[in-house]
Design an enzyme around this catalytic site. Structure first.
Site, short mmCIF file in Angstrom:
data_model
loop_
_atom_site.label_atom_id
_atom_site.label_comp_id
_atom_site.label_asym_id
_atom_site.label_seq_id
_atom_site.Cartn_x
_atom_site.Cartn_y
_atom_site.Cartn_z
N HIS A 166 15.65 -30.89 36.43
CA HIS A 166 15.68 -32.15 35.69
C HIS A 166 14.59 -33.14 36.12
CE1 HIS A 166 17.41 -35.29 33.26
NE2 HIS A 166 17.49 -36.11 34.30
N ASP A 177 14.28 -38.48 30.62
CA ASP A 177 15.72 -38.71 30.67
C ASP A 177 16.05 -39.84 29.68
OD1 ASP A 177 18.32 -38.08 32.34
OD2 ASP A 177 18.14 -40.26 32.41
#
Length: 324
Positions: free
Chosen positions: A300, A106
């Site tokens: 994610h 991320d």
């Protein structure tokens, strides 16, 4: 493995909390978390790396967890890329480490990929988890996001100092329950949704009744409490300040050569809506020595959703390129 307790080092004007596992003489692997995460996000990878003979080092980054950071609107520039990468070089200095393998997920991936550009002498190799190397855009990034997605796109909304903190901090437990979920939609299904449902308006979606949220809870109750305590301690401001430096980082990177001259491994997640595998297409132009993989049926939060698959891919590459 019980997650190792932190020790503290002084780096770049902050007191950084650092978690470590594995032999001190092992090849150092520096694990950089994203938003909204903490060093604990790497718990499964730290054990696997340590068991394989690597020295796994995971800090709570500036603004997060037991590190925390400066607050107030005047402090926003203290969360730019120069400070974030400077924190990591200071960490390496404090530990007496010349070079390390950088691993980032991320936002941590953005920082990790900038390390070989801004501090090339400190980097042995790079591993991107979901986050590819993103070359400097031709246009100012916030303006580009605003034009593509509108004012309610979460990164654009984050530019208003204090507003997102207010929304997320109203009920930190609920906010984290919203974020920490397994992917409830495949990339194929997502791309078939109407355009207005693909504008990344996370904070609008947060207002919906909890029983309408897609996916399922990702963490055990004990794991969730580790994150909840961390964000209740620091609040949301420091982490969101990273986003408030997109424009500053873009302006100050004008003269950086967009090329990663160390070996790279890119591990994408098939169903990550925020960082889809398509973003890694063409990376070889900027990272010539690159190997790429995609983990299927994964959203994610790859470190927690598919820890075994991620560990296998990382260790297979590390053992071939940098044997412990």
């Amino acid at each position: 493995m019980t997650f190792p307790k932190p020790y503290f080092i002084e780096t770049n004007g902050i007191r950084m909390a650092v978690h470590e596992a594995g032999p001190k003489g092992g090849i150092p692997v520096l694990l950089v978390h994203g938003w909204p995460e903490i060093a604990y996000s790497w718990r499964h990878q730290m054990k696997a790396l340590a068991d394989a003979g690597y020295r796994a080092i995971a800090p709570d980054m500036r603004g997060y967890g037991n590190t925390g950071g400066p607050l107030g609107q005047d402090a926003v520039p203290l969360y730019d890329m120069e400070h974030l990468t400077g924190d990591l070089t200071g960490l390496l200095d404090a530990l007496g480490i010349d070079k390390a393998i950088m691993v980032g997920h991320d936002w941590g991936g953005l920082v990790a990929w900038q390390m070989p550009l801004m501090h090339p002498s400190r980097v042995m190799a790079n591993i991107g988890v979901n986050t590819p190397f993103i070359p400097r855009l031709d246009t100012e990034p916030i303006a580009a996001m605003r034009a593509a997605y509108g004012e309610d796109m979460y990164i654009v909304f984050f530019q208003q100092f204090g507003e997102a903190e207010k929304v997320l901090g109203k009920d930190t437990h609920r906010s984290l329950r919203f974020f920490y979920r397994r992917s409830g939609v495949t990339m194929e299904e997502y791309m078939k949704l109407p355009e207005e449902m693909r504008r990344l308006t996370l904070l609008t979606a947060l207002q919906a009744p909890e029983d309408t949220w897609t996916g399922e809870a990702l963490l055990t109750p004990d794991e969730f409490e580790v994150y909840a305590k961390a964000f209740e301690k620091t609040g949301w401001e420091g982490g969101i300040n990273w986003y408030r430096n997109f424009t500053r980082n873009w302006e100050r990177s004008e003269n950086l050569i967009q090329r990663v001259d160390v070996p790279g491994l890119m591990i994408s997640a098939a169903d990550d809506i925020a960082l889809p595998p398509a973003m890694a297409e063409g990376m070889e132009k900027y990272v010539p020595d690159l190997e790429k993989h995609i983990i299927p049926d994964c959203g994610h939060w790859t470190q927690s959703e598919k820890p075994e698959e991620l560990n296998r891919l990382m260790l297979d590459w590390l053992k071939r390129r940098f044997p412990a």
